[in-house]
Design an enzyme around this catalytic site. Sequence first.
Site, PDB file in Angstrom:
ATOM      1  N   GLY A  22      55.431 -25.897  16.861  1.00  0.00           N
ATOM      2  CA  GLY A  22      55.959 -24.792  17.699  1.00  0.00           C
ATOM      3  C   GLY A  22      54.475 -24.714  18.208  1.00  0.00           C
ATOM      4  O   GLY A  22      53.646 -23.865  18.221  1.00  0.00           O
ATOM      5  N   ASP A  66      62.213 -30.130  15.858  1.00  0.00           N
ATOM      6  CA  ASP A  66      62.857 -29.863  17.275  1.00  0.00           C
ATOM      7  C   ASP A  66      63.110 -28.302  15.132  1.00  0.00           C
ATOM      8  O   ASP A  66      63.690 -29.136  14.580  1.00  0.00           O
ATOM      9  CB  ASP A  66      63.789 -29.981  16.702  1.00  0.00           C
ATOM     10  CG  ASP A  66      65.248 -28.547  17.049  1.00  0.00           C
ATOM     11  OD1 ASP A  66      65.130 -27.588  16.492  1.00  0.00           O
ATOM     12  OD2 ASP A  66      66.719 -29.036  17.662  1.00  0.00           O
ATOM     13  N   TYR A 156      64.631 -10.176  18.875  1.00  0.00           N
ATOM     14  CA  TYR A 156      63.072 -10.459  18.168  1.00  0.00           C
ATOM     15  C   TYR A 156      62.864 -10.062  16.692  1.00  0.00           C
ATOM     16  O   TYR A 156      63.173 -10.439  16.520  1.00  0.00           O
ATOM     17  CB  TYR A 156      62.760  -9.881  19.331  1.00  0.00           C
ATOM     18  CG  TYR A 156      60.975 -10.737  18.544  1.00  0.00           C
ATOM     19  CD1 TYR A 156      60.536 -12.186  19.091  1.00  0.00           C
ATOM     20  CD2 TYR A 156      60.292 -10.640  19.172  1.00  0.00           C
ATOM     21  CE1 TYR A 156      59.844 -12.559  18.087  1.00  0.00           C
ATOM     22  CE2 TYR A 156      58.534 -10.395  19.007  1.00  0.00           C
ATOM     23  CZ  TYR A 156      58.201 -11.561  18.408  1.00  0.00           C
ATOM     24  OH  TYR A 156      57.108 -12.317  18.229  1.00  0.00           O
ATOM     25  N   LYS A 160      62.229 -10.694  13.266  1.00  0.00           N
ATOM     26  CA  LYS A 160      60.944 -10.344  12.995  1.00  0.00           C
ATOM     27  C   LYS A 160      61.638 -10.201  11.078  1.00  0.00           C
ATOM     28  O   LYS A 160      61.334 -10.096  10.208  1.00  0.00           O
ATOM     29  CB  LYS A 160      60.159 -10.258  13.362  1.00  0.00           C
ATOM     30  CG  LYS A 160      59.810 -11.107  14.410  1.00  0.00           C
ATOM     31  CD  LYS A 160      59.540 -12.243  13.601  1.00  0.00           C
ATOM     32  CE  LYS A 160      58.958 -13.546  15.280  1.00  0.00           C
ATOM     33  NZ  LYS A 160      57.805 -14.380  14.731  1.00  0.00           N
TER      34      LYS A 160
HETATM   35  P1  NAD Z   1      55.186 -19.528  21.998  1.00  0.00           P
HETATM   36  O1  NAD Z   1      56.892 -19.291  22.565  1.00  0.00           O
HETATM   37  O2  NAD Z   1      53.371 -19.446  23.149  1.00  0.00           O
HETATM   38  O3  NAD Z   1      54.792 -20.605  21.264  1.00  0.00           O
HETATM   39  C1  NAD Z   1      56.226 -21.025  20.870  1.00  0.00           C
HETATM   40  C2  NAD Z   1      56.459 -22.224  20.652  1.00  0.00           C
HETATM   41  O4  NAD Z   1      57.238 -22.939  19.842  1.00  0.00           O
HETATM   42  C3  NAD Z   1      56.894 -22.968  21.857  1.00  0.00           C
HETATM   43  O5  NAD Z   1      55.957 -24.440  22.285  1.00  0.00           O
HETATM   44  C4  NAD Z   1      57.874 -23.940  21.925  1.00  0.00           C
HETATM   45  O6  NAD Z   1      58.409 -24.808  23.026  1.00  0.00           O
HETATM   46  C5  NAD Z   1      57.982 -23.960  20.606  1.00  0.00           C
HETATM   47  N1  NAD Z   1      59.695 -24.162  20.341  1.00  0.00           N
HETATM   48  C6  NAD Z   1      61.280 -23.735  20.941  1.00  0.00           C
HETATM   49  N2  NAD Z   1      61.976 -23.949  20.278  1.00  0.00           N
HETATM   50  C7  NAD Z   1      61.492 -24.786  19.444  1.00  0.00           C
HETATM   51  C8  NAD Z   1      62.416 -25.993  18.260  1.00  0.00           C
HETATM   52  N3  NAD Z   1      63.611 -26.039  18.697  1.00  0.00           N
HETATM   53  N4  NAD Z   1      61.343 -26.378  17.541  1.00  0.00           N
HETATM   54  C9  NAD Z   1      60.005 -26.810  17.817  1.00  0.00           C
HETATM   55  N5  NAD Z   1      59.454 -26.000  18.320  1.00  0.00           N
HETATM   56  C10 NAD Z   1      60.213 -25.026  18.984  1.00  0.00           C
HETATM   57  O7  NAD Z   1      55.395 -18.554  20.866  1.00  0.00           O
HETATM   58  P2  NAD Z   1      53.525 -17.783  20.303  1.00  0.00           P
HETATM   59  O8  NAD Z   1      53.216 -16.770  21.399  1.00  0.00           O
HETATM   60  O9  NAD Z   1      52.713 -18.800  20.517  1.00  0.00           O
HETATM   61  O10 NAD Z   1      54.381 -17.191  19.329  1.00  0.00           O
HETATM   62  C11 NAD Z   1      54.247 -17.396  17.941  1.00  0.00           C
HETATM   63  C12 NAD Z   1      54.582 -17.113  16.814  1.00  0.00           C
HETATM   64  O11 NAD Z   1      53.906 -15.893  17.480  1.00  0.00           O
HETATM   65  C13 NAD Z   1      56.160 -16.653  17.213  1.00  0.00           C
HETATM   66  O12 NAD Z   1      56.572 -16.361  16.066  1.00  0.00           O
HETATM   67  C14 NAD Z   1      55.936 -15.317  17.865  1.00  0.00           C
HETATM   68  O13 NAD Z   1      57.117 -14.352  17.293  1.00  0.00           O
HETATM   69  C15 NAD Z   1      54.836 -14.721  16.509  1.00  0.00           C
HETATM   70  N6  NAD Z   1      54.393 -13.839  17.561  1.00  0.00           N
HETATM   71  C16 NAD Z   1      53.781 -13.853  18.678  1.00  0.00           C
HETATM   72  C17 NAD Z   1      52.683 -12.943  19.510  1.00  0.00           C
HETATM   73  C18 NAD Z   1      52.297 -12.355  20.865  1.00  0.00           C
HETATM   74  O14 NAD Z   1      51.392 -12.202  21.542  1.00  0.00           O
HETATM   75  N7  NAD Z   1      52.521 -14.106  21.528  1.00  0.00           N
HETATM   76  C19 NAD Z   1      52.856 -11.641  18.975  1.00  0.00           C
HETATM   77  C20 NAD Z   1      53.467 -10.973  17.765  1.00  0.00           C
HETATM   78  C21 NAD Z   1      54.154 -12.434  17.154  1.00  0.00           C
END
Ligand code: NAD
Length: 326
Positions: A22, A66, A156, A160
């Site tokens: 990711g 994936d 979500y 989590k």
């Molecule tokens: P994001 O949506 O920006 O990035 C997620 C990435 O995962 C994307 O690039 C997407 O293409 C990729 N992805 C989706 N399905 C996939 C698959 N099957 N295989 C491989 N890659 C896949 O999310 P983010 O904001 O970078 O968040 C990253 C982590 O941090 C997540 O677990 C999210 O829950 C957690 N998080 C984020 C925030 C925030 O504010 N951004 C807050 C709390 C927790």
Amino acid sequence: MWPNFRQYILHFFMRKSILIIGACGQIGTELTYTLREKYGNDAVIASDIREGNESLMASGPFELLDATNYAAIEDVVMHYEIEEVYLMAAMLSATAEKFPMRAWNLNMNSLFNVLNLAKDKKISKVFWPSSIAVFGPNTPKENTAQNTIMEPSTVYGISKQSGERWCEYYFQKYGVDVRSVRYPGLISWKTLPGGGTTDYAVEIYHKALSDKEYNCFLKKDTKLPMMFMDDAIRATMAIMDADAQKIKIRSSYNLAAMSFTPIEILESIQQHIPDFKITFEPDFRQQIADSWPSSIDDSKATEDWEWKSAFDLDKTTKEMLENLAT
Ligand code: NAD
């Protein structure tokens, strides 16, 4: 391969191979840059189900992967002799409400894949992010404690919270070295956010510069915990670098930096752009935001691995506006 001598020396002494799953998302992109700076470009394998931005793709090895496909992850782990995995692939809060089963499948199966690789000793350490979404409408809202009523009410948040329980289970039962923080809403300028409820706090800076007005999807007095991306990356590196015995919580640590409302971010931006205006048109994301805490007690992270945030709202605003304007 190593742009400077410092990186070469660091890589030589701290050699390890890391996989980020990711890597093209909001956090993964910046995490990839930072880990590559620390360990060397070739030591950090970026992967995602899609390609990332040009500079990320040019900065080192990339694999299309994936996160729900165990065999594909195992192949990459074996090929690059990966030791640590950072699992950043997930479906975020607002999108997950639209596709509940897809969110559950992605968020849970990707975690099981990585935990099982660690259980089978194919990797030695895992980072998996949780979220303030593990809390729910019955959670005390102010200074929310590490251990308190949770009862998340979103798809979500349920994924989590379940993930947290599984992380602790794999640590207790199989000795898996998994580490986690509950990120608040994250604010960054390098990559756009990916479908969360706190996305407004990034969009607002873009709109302040482009249109001088912003239509906010949350009410003006909705106070949520937030963090500038540099703090989030620093916390991620700190918990992963800490000695294993310092990590006393194997579910996920509360993590905090600042809390603010849309009106407070407006006022902070108006210090730089006085004629910036905001309107309010709450949508389905208001209900999600209403179920989350307003502020977080992160004293356990401070006690256990010396966590301390460095960015408040005004410092974040200055960084965001300066970098987005260039
Ligand atoms: P994001 O949506 O920006 O990035 C997620 C990435 O995962 C994307 O690039 C997407 O293409 C990729 N992805 C989706 N399905 C996939 C698959 N099957 N295989 C491989 N890659 C896949 O999310 P983010 O904001 O970078 O968040 C990253 C982590 O941090 C997540 O677990 C999210 O829950 C957690 N998080 C984020 C925030 C925030 O504010 N951004 C807050 C709390 C927790």
